[in-house]
Design a protein around this motif. Sequence first.
Motif, PDB file in Angstrom:
ATOM      1  N   MET A   1      50.570  32.363  65.653  1.00  0.00           N
ATOM      2  CA  MET A   1      49.513  32.515  64.642  1.00  0.00           C
ATOM      3  C   MET A   1      48.479  31.387  64.791  1.00  0.00           C
ATOM      4  N   ILE A   2      47.220  31.704  64.524  1.00  0.00           N
ATOM      5  CA  ILE A   2      46.229  30.636  64.615  1.00  0.00           C
ATOM      6  C   ILE A   2      46.447  29.616  63.485  1.00  0.00           C
ATOM      7  N   LYS A   3      45.996  28.393  63.752  1.00  0.00           N
ATOM      8  CA  LYS A   3      46.137  27.354  62.728  1.00  0.00           C
ATOM      9  C   LYS A   3      44.767  26.755  62.411  1.00  0.00           C
ATOM     10  N   ILE A   4      44.503  26.572  61.142  1.00  0.00           N
ATOM     11  CA  ILE A   4      43.277  25.898  60.714  1.00  0.00           C
ATOM     12  C   ILE A   4      43.654  24.503  60.244  1.00  0.00           C
ATOM     13  N   VAL A   5      42.969  23.514  60.793  1.00  0.00           N
ATOM     14  CA  VAL A   5      43.154  22.149  60.294  1.00  0.00           C
ATOM     15  C   VAL A   5      42.045  21.915  59.268  1.00  0.00           C
ATOM     16  N   SER A   6      42.470  21.464  58.101  1.00  0.00           N
ATOM     17  CA  SER A   6      41.579  21.519  56.933  1.00  0.00           C
ATOM     18  C   SER A   6      41.580  20.219  56.142  1.00  0.00           C
ATOM     19  N   PHE A   7      40.541  20.095  55.338  1.00  0.00           N
ATOM     20  CA  PHE A   7      40.504  19.108  54.255  1.00  0.00           C
ATOM     21  C   PHE A   7      40.155  19.908  53.007  1.00  0.00           C
ATOM     22  N   THR A   8      40.890  19.670  51.930  1.00  0.00           N
ATOM     23  CA  THR A   8      40.896  20.609  50.794  1.00  0.00           C
ATOM     24  C   THR A   8      39.513  21.035  50.320  1.00  0.00           C
ATOM     25  N   ILE A   9      38.570  20.097  50.174  1.00  0.00           N
ATOM     26  CA  ILE A   9      37.298  20.496  49.551  1.00  0.00           C
ATOM     27  C   ILE A   9      36.165  20.632  50.569  1.00  0.00           C
ATOM     28  N   CYS A  10      36.503  20.760  51.845  1.00  0.00           N
ATOM     29  CA  CYS A  10      35.444  20.841  52.870  1.00  0.00           C
ATOM     30  C   CYS A  10      34.781  22.227  52.866  1.00  0.00           C
ATOM     31  N   PRO A  11      33.463  22.277  52.670  1.00  0.00           N
ATOM     32  CA  PRO A  11      32.788  23.580  52.648  1.00  0.00           C
ATOM     33  C   PRO A  11      32.791  24.284  54.006  1.00  0.00           C
ATOM     34  N   PHE A  12      32.743  23.509  55.085  1.00  0.00           N
ATOM     35  CA  PHE A  12      32.733  24.126  56.424  1.00  0.00           C
ATOM     36  C   PHE A  12      34.070  24.820  56.691  1.00  0.00           C
ATOM     37  N   VAL A  13      35.155  24.209  56.213  1.00  0.00           N
ATOM     38  CA  VAL A  13      36.472  24.854  56.324  1.00  0.00           C
ATOM     39  C   VAL A  13      36.489  26.136  55.501  1.00  0.00           C
ATOM     40  N   GLN A  14      35.932  26.069  54.299  1.00  0.00           N
ATOM     41  CA  GLN A  14      35.995  27.254  53.427  1.00  0.00           C
ATOM     42  C   GLN A  14      35.260  28.439  54.042  1.00  0.00           C
ATOM     43  N   ARG A  15      34.171  28.175  54.754  1.00  0.00           N
ATOM     44  CA  ARG A  15      33.476  29.296  55.409  1.00  0.00           C
ATOM     45  C   ARG A  15      34.423  30.000  56.386  1.00  0.00           C
ATOM     46  N   VAL A  16      35.210  29.212  57.122  1.00  0.00           N
ATOM     47  CA  VAL A  16      36.141  29.776  58.112  1.00  0.00           C
ATOM     48  C   VAL A  16      37.286  30.513  57.417  1.00  0.00           C
ATOM     49  N   THR A  17      37.885  29.879  56.407  1.00  0.00           N
ATOM     50  CA  THR A  17      39.027  30.538  55.749  1.00  0.00           C
ATOM     51  C   THR A  17      38.559  31.782  54.983  1.00  0.00           C
ATOM     52  N   ALA A  18      37.336  31.746  54.450  1.00  0.00           N
ATOM     53  CA  ALA A  18      36.818  32.937  53.750  1.00  0.00           C
ATOM     54  C   ALA A  18      36.652  34.092  54.733  1.00  0.00           C
ATOM     55  N   LEU A  19      36.190  33.791  55.937  1.00  0.00           N
ATOM     56  CA  LEU A  19      36.040  34.859  56.937  1.00  0.00           C
ATOM     57  C   LEU A  19      37.408  35.421  57.323  1.00  0.00           C
ATOM     58  N   LEU A  20      38.376  34.532  57.502  1.00  0.00           N
ATOM     59  CA  LEU A  20      39.735  34.996  57.840  1.00  0.00           C
ATOM     60  C   LEU A  20      40.304  35.847  56.706  1.00  0.00           C
ATOM     61  N   GLU A  21      40.077  35.428  55.469  1.00  0.00           N
ATOM     62  CA  GLU A  21      40.554  36.210  54.320  1.00  0.00           C
ATOM     63  C   GLU A  21      39.850  37.566  54.280  1.00  0.00           C
ATOM     64  N   ALA A  22      38.539  37.568  54.503  1.00  0.00           N
ATOM     65  CA  ALA A  22      37.783  38.827  54.450  1.00  0.00           C
ATOM     66  C   ALA A  22      38.270  39.793  55.522  1.00  0.00           C
ATOM     67  N   LYS A  23      38.631  39.230  56.678  1.00  0.00           N
ATOM     68  CA  LYS A  23      39.097  40.083  57.782  1.00  0.00           C
ATOM     69  C   LYS A  23      40.605  40.313  57.740  1.00  0.00           C
ATOM     70  N   LYS A  24      41.242  39.723  56.751  1.00  0.00           N
ATOM     71  CA  LYS A  24      42.705  39.844  56.603  1.00  0.00           C
ATOM     72  C   LYS A  24      43.437  39.397  57.864  1.00  0.00           C
ATOM     73  N   ILE A  25      42.965  38.316  58.440  1.00  0.00           N
ATOM     74  CA  ILE A  25      43.632  37.740  59.620  1.00  0.00           C
ATOM     75  C   ILE A  25      44.580  36.641  59.128  1.00  0.00           C
ATOM     76  N   PRO A  26      45.880  36.752  59.466  1.00  0.00           N
ATOM     77  CA  PRO A  26      46.804  35.710  58.997  1.00  0.00           C
ATOM     78  C   PRO A  26      46.567  34.373  59.725  1.00  0.00           C
ATOM     79  N   TYR A  27      46.791  33.287  59.019  1.00  0.00           N
ATOM     80  CA  TYR A  27      46.614  31.961  59.626  1.00  0.00           C
ATOM     81  C   TYR A  27      47.505  30.949  58.913  1.00  0.00           C
TER      82      TYR A  27
END
Length: 236
Positions: A1-27
Motif C-alpha cells: 500500500m502507498i504511504k503518505i508521510v504527513s504533518f497533522t495540519i499541513c495543507p499540502f498534505v491535505q490536498r494529497v489525502t483529500a484526492l486519495l479519499e475522493a478516489k477511494k485509494i487506500p493508503y
Amino acid sequence: MIKIVSFTICPFVQRVTALLEAKKIPYDIEFISLSNKPQWFLDLSPTGQVPMLVTDAGTALFESDAIVEYIDDTSAPLEPDLTPEQRAINRAWSYQASKHYLVQCGTMSAKDPATFQDRTRKLTAAFARVEKQLSDGPFFGGDTLGNVDIAWMVLLHRAHIVQAHSGFNMLAGFPKVKAWQQALMDTGIPQKSVAAEFPQKFHNFYLSDTTWLGRGANTNEAPCAPAKASSGGCCG
Ligand SMILES: N[C@@H](CCC(=O)N[C@@H](CS)C(=O)NCC(=O)O)C(=O)O
C-alpha cells in the motif's frame, strides 16, 4: 500500500489525502514531527518537506503537485473525458489554490487586526478570482467533483473552521464560493482527509488566544505595536 508521510495540519498534505479519499485509494499514513524530523525521512526526502508519498515499490515522491500528478497517472480520473486544454486549465486553477496555502496560514497566524487585514488581502483576491470562474455548481466544473475542487477544498475547509470558531467569514462577498464551500464540506472528504487530532492541533496553532482569530476576531481590538516583522507561519 502507498504511504503518505504527513504533518497533522499541513495543507499540502491535505490536498494529497483529500484526492486519495475522493478516489477511494487506500493508503497508510505516518505523522512526523517537523521540528525533529526522523533520520529515515531525511534520508528519503530531498527537501525535508511533507507531503511525501512512498510508492508500493518504495520510491519516495515529493512536492504535492508532483504527487497529485502521480496519483492521477496511476488511477482513474475524477472527471473523465476532459480535453488536454481543460486539464491544463484545471491544473492552473488548482495552482491558484495551492499557491495561497501559505498565504492563508500567514493570515490565520496574525496576532492583531491590522496584520490580519494586511495579510488577508491576497487571499481575498484569490477568492474574488475564483468567484468569477465558478459555474452553477455544485462543484467547480458542474456536477462532478474534480481536481480543482480538491485543491480549493483545503482553503475552504480551513475557512469553515475559522468561521465556526470566530464568526469571521473569509468568503464574505463571494456567494458562489460560499455555496461551493458548503458543497465540498457536504462530501465528507474534508473531514476524512485529516487525522482525528486535526481539529485540536489546528485550534492550538491558529485559534488559541495568541491569534486575532482565536480571540474572536474583534474588530475593535487595538493593533499590536509595533507590527510584527514575521509573515506568519505554516505548520510550525
Ligand atoms: N512545495 C511543497 C511545500 C510543502 C511544505 O511547505 N511543507 C511544510 C509543511 S506544511 C514542511 O514540510 N515544512 C518543513 C520544512 O520546510 O522544513 C509541496 O507542495 O509539497
